[in-house]
Motif scaffolding. Structure first.
Motif, PDB file in Angstrom:
ATOM      1  N   GLN A  24      44.074  -5.314  14.485  1.00 34.13           N
ATOM      2  CA  GLN A  24      44.199  -5.575  13.057  1.00 34.13           C
ATOM      3  C   GLN A  24      43.247  -6.708  12.696  1.00 34.13           C
ATOM      4  O   GLN A  24      43.414  -7.841  13.179  1.00 34.13           O
ATOM      5  N   ALA A  25      42.279  -6.392  11.884  1.00 33.43           N
ATOM      6  CA  ALA A  25      41.323  -7.387  11.413  1.00 33.43           C
ATOM      7  C   ALA A  25      41.891  -8.100  10.196  1.00 33.43           C
ATOM      8  O   ALA A  25      42.754  -7.554   9.501  1.00 33.43           O
ATOM      9  N   PRO A  26      41.420  -9.302   9.917  1.00 32.22           N
ATOM     10  CA  PRO A  26      41.915 -10.050   8.754  1.00 32.22           C
ATOM     11  C   PRO A  26      41.766  -9.256   7.465  1.00 32.22           C
ATOM     12  O   PRO A  26      40.683  -8.734   7.163  1.00 32.22           O
ATOM     13  N   GLY A  27      42.867  -9.108   6.750  1.00 29.43           N
ATOM     14  CA  GLY A  27      42.840  -8.416   5.473  1.00 29.43           C
ATOM     15  C   GLY A  27      42.770  -6.912   5.564  1.00 29.43           C
ATOM     16  O   GLY A  27      42.612  -6.234   4.539  1.00 29.43           O
ATOM     17  N   LYS A  28      42.889  -6.370   6.763  1.00 30.53           N
ATOM     18  CA  LYS A  28      42.789  -4.919   6.938  1.00 30.53           C
ATOM     19  C   LYS A  28      44.056  -4.374   7.582  1.00 30.53           C
ATOM     20  O   LYS A  28      44.852  -5.113   8.148  1.00 30.53           O
ATOM     21  N   GLU A  29      44.189  -3.050   7.524  1.00 34.70           N
ATOM     22  CA  GLU A  29      45.340  -2.415   8.147  1.00 34.70           C
ATOM     23  C   GLU A  29      45.133  -2.317   9.661  1.00 34.70           C
ATOM     24  O   GLU A  29      44.011  -2.301  10.163  1.00 34.70           O
ATOM     25  N   ARG A  30      46.246  -2.227  10.336  1.00 37.02           N
ATOM     26  CA  ARG A  30      46.205  -2.034  11.772  1.00 37.02           C
ATOM     27  C   ARG A  30      45.599  -0.664  12.088  1.00 37.02           C
ATOM     28  O   ARG A  30      45.859   0.314  11.383  1.00 37.02           O
ATOM     29  N   GLU A  31      44.780  -0.591  13.156  1.00 36.52           N
ATOM     30  CA  GLU A  31      44.144   0.674  13.493  1.00 36.52           C
ATOM     31  C   GLU A  31      44.184   0.935  14.995  1.00 36.52           C
ATOM     32  O   GLU A  31      44.170   0.005  15.814  1.00 36.52           O
ATOM     33  N   PHE A  32      44.192   2.197  15.325  1.00 39.46           N
ATOM     34  CA  PHE A  32      44.164   2.643  16.713  1.00 39.46           C
ATOM     35  C   PHE A  32      42.809   2.337  17.330  1.00 39.46           C
ATOM     36  O   PHE A  32      41.770   2.500  16.671  1.00 39.46           O
ATOM     37  N   VAL A  33      42.814   1.900  18.587  1.00 39.28           N
ATOM     38  CA  VAL A  33      41.569   1.604  19.296  1.00 39.28           C
ATOM     39  C   VAL A  33      41.379   2.549  20.485  1.00 39.28           C
ATOM     40  O   VAL A  33      40.345   3.203  20.608  1.00 39.28           O
ATOM     41  N   ALA A  34      42.376   2.603  21.374  1.00 39.43           N
ATOM     42  CA  ALA A  34      42.231   3.400  22.590  1.00 39.43           C
ATOM     43  C   ALA A  34      43.600   3.713  23.164  1.00 39.43           C
ATOM     44  O   ALA A  34      44.570   3.000  22.909  1.00 39.43           O
ATOM     45  N   ALA A  35      43.663   4.785  23.960  1.00 42.51           N
ATOM     46  CA  ALA A  35      44.903   5.175  24.608  1.00 42.51           C
ATOM     47  C   ALA A  35      44.595   5.787  25.965  1.00 42.51           C
ATOM     48  O   ALA A  35      43.505   6.332  26.180  1.00 42.51           O
ATOM     49  N   ILE A  36      45.589   5.711  26.846  1.00 41.82           N
ATOM     50  CA  ILE A  36      45.425   6.273  28.188  1.00 41.82           C
ATOM     51  C   ILE A  36      46.739   6.920  28.602  1.00 41.82           C
ATOM     52  O   ILE A  36      47.818   6.398  28.326  1.00 41.82           O
ATOM     53  N   SER A  37      46.638   8.072  29.249  1.00 46.42           N
ATOM     54  CA  SER A  37      47.830   8.788  29.679  1.00 46.42           C
ATOM     55  C   SER A  37      48.504   8.067  30.840  1.00 46.42           C
ATOM     56  O   SER A  37      47.959   7.126  31.411  1.00 46.42           O
ATOM     57  N   TRP A  38      49.692   8.531  31.204  1.00 43.58           N
ATOM     58  CA  TRP A  38      50.493   7.774  32.165  1.00 43.58           C
ATOM     59  C   TRP A  38      49.872   7.697  33.536  1.00 43.58           C
ATOM     60  O   TRP A  38      50.066   6.726  34.267  1.00 43.58           O
ATOM     61  N   ARG A  39      49.088   8.693  33.905  1.00 47.91           N
ATOM     62  CA  ARG A  39      48.400   8.625  35.194  1.00 47.91           C
ATOM     63  C   ARG A  39      46.974   8.120  35.059  1.00 47.91           C
ATOM     64  O   ARG A  39      46.295   7.894  36.048  1.00 47.91           O
ATOM     65  N   GLY A  40      46.514   7.996  33.831  1.00 43.60           N
ATOM     66  CA  GLY A  40      45.152   7.533  33.610  1.00 43.60           C
ATOM     67  C   GLY A  40      44.127   8.643  33.572  1.00 43.60           C
ATOM     68  O   GLY A  40      42.924   8.376  33.460  1.00 43.60           O
ATOM     69  N   GLY A  41      44.578   9.884  33.633  1.00 42.23           N
ATOM     70  CA  GLY A  41      43.629  10.981  33.677  1.00 42.23           C
ATOM     71  C   GLY A  41      43.001  11.334  32.349  1.00 42.23           C
ATOM     72  O   GLY A  41      41.950  11.988  32.303  1.00 42.23           O
ATOM     73  N   SER A  42      43.634  10.919  31.267  1.00 43.67           N
ATOM     74  CA  SER A  42      43.105  11.205  29.932  1.00 43.67           C
ATOM     75  C   SER A  42      42.994   9.926  29.136  1.00 43.67           C
ATOM     76  O   SER A  42      43.908   9.095  29.160  1.00 43.67           O
ATOM     77  N   THR A  43      41.884   9.769  28.458  1.00 42.97           N
ATOM     78  CA  THR A  43      41.674   8.608  27.598  1.00 42.97           C
ATOM     79  C   THR A  43      41.198   9.058  26.227  1.00 42.97           C
ATOM     80  O   THR A  43      40.568  10.120  26.098  1.00 42.97           O
ATOM     81  N   TYR A  44      41.493   8.237  25.226  1.00 42.10           N
ATOM     82  CA  TYR A  44      41.142   8.548  23.850  1.00 42.10           C
ATOM     83  C   TYR A  44      40.643   7.268  23.188  1.00 42.10           C
ATOM     84  O   TYR A  44      41.161   6.186  23.475  1.00 42.10           O
ATOM     85  N   TYR A  45      39.668   7.422  22.301  1.00 41.63           N
ATOM     86  CA  TYR A  45      39.072   6.261  21.655  1.00 41.63           C
ATOM     87  C   TYR A  45      38.846   6.517  20.170  1.00 41.63           C
ATOM     88  O   TYR A  45      38.553   7.639  19.757  1.00 41.63           O
ATOM     89  N   ALA A  46      38.931   5.443  19.403  1.00 44.58           N
ATOM     90  CA  ALA A  46      38.488   5.511  18.022  1.00 44.58           C
ATOM     91  C   ALA A  46      36.967   5.652  18.017  1.00 44.58           C
ATOM     92  O   ALA A  46      36.291   5.127  18.910  1.00 44.58           O
ATOM     93  N   ASP A  47      36.438   6.334  17.034  1.00 49.91           N
ATOM     94  CA  ASP A  47      34.992   6.532  16.960  1.00 49.91           C
ATOM     95  C   ASP A  47      34.238   5.206  16.919  1.00 49.91           C
ATOM     96  O   ASP A  47      33.130   5.101  17.452  1.00 49.91           O
ATOM     97  N   SER A  48      34.837   4.204  16.313  1.00 46.29           N
ATOM     98  CA  SER A  48      34.161   2.917  16.138  1.00 46.29           C
ATOM     99  C   SER A  48      33.941   2.168  17.448  1.00 46.29           C
ATOM    100  O   SER A  48      33.114   1.246  17.503  1.00 46.29           O
ATOM    101  N   VAL A  49      34.685   2.542  18.494  1.00 46.05           N
ATOM    102  CA  VAL A  49      34.558   1.820  19.765  1.00 46.05           C
ATOM    103  C   VAL A  49      34.082   2.716  20.901  1.00 46.05           C
ATOM    104  O   VAL A  49      33.840   2.225  22.013  1.00 46.05           O
ATOM    105  N   LYS A  50      33.969   4.001  20.639  1.00 47.40           N
ATOM    106  CA  LYS A  50      33.563   4.937  21.682  1.00 47.40           C
ATOM    107  C   LYS A  50      32.212   4.528  22.255  1.00 47.40           C
ATOM    108  O   LYS A  50      31.311   4.123  21.525  1.00 47.40           O
ATOM    109  N   ASP A  51      32.087   4.629  23.559  1.00 44.96           N
ATOM    110  CA  ASP A  51      30.875   4.272  24.302  1.00 44.96           C
ATOM    111  C   ASP A  51      30.669   2.776  24.455  1.00 44.96           C
ATOM    112  O   ASP A  51      29.707   2.339  25.091  1.00 44.96           O
TER     113      ASP A  51
END
Length: 121
Positions: free
Chosen positions: A37-64
């Motif tokens: 959550q940046a100052p003055g902005k809404e909270r946003e998703f950044v990244a996620a990982i499955s329970w074993r770590g086999g799958s990951t997901y990223y917001a476009d703004s942080v991908k790569d």
């Protein structure tokens, strides 16, 4: 309980690694993620990982640039942040939920207290 660490002040182009230590739960049974959550902005998703770590997901703004990982032997999830930009400045929150779709699309069930990242230009 989720406890974040690793935040701080860094210059643009630099790197930081956030850590989140989990306790009081069967860590390996939960999907984990990061929001910010940046100052003055809404909270946003950044990244996620499955329970074993086999799958990951990223917001476009942080991908790569950001990489999420986990070590189930240490009950810890990490967020490696490279090529940081001033717009990455925010409070970063570790989250946990049994369902990764909840993390990536709505509001996870468990949240840490947050760690502040400030990127100077």
């Amino acid at each position: 309980q989720l406890v974040e660490s690793g935040g701080g002040l860094v210059q643009a182009g630099g790197s930081l690694r956030l850590s989140c230590a989990a306790s009081g739960r069967t860590f390996s049974s939960y999907c984990m993620g990061w929001f910010r959550q940046a100052p003055g902005k809404e909270r946003e998703f950044v990244a996620a990982i499955s329970w074993r770590g086999g799958s990951t997901y990223y917001a476009d703004s942080v991908k790569d640039r950001f990489t999420i990982s986990r070590d189930n032997t240490k009950n810890t999830v990490y967020l490696q942040m490279n090529s940081l930009k001033p717009e990455d400045t925010a409070d970063y929150y570790c989250v946990a939920d049994e369902n990764i779709v909840v993390i990536t699309t709505t509001t996870p069930g468990s949240w840490g207290q947050g760690t502040r990242v400030t990127v100077s230009s």
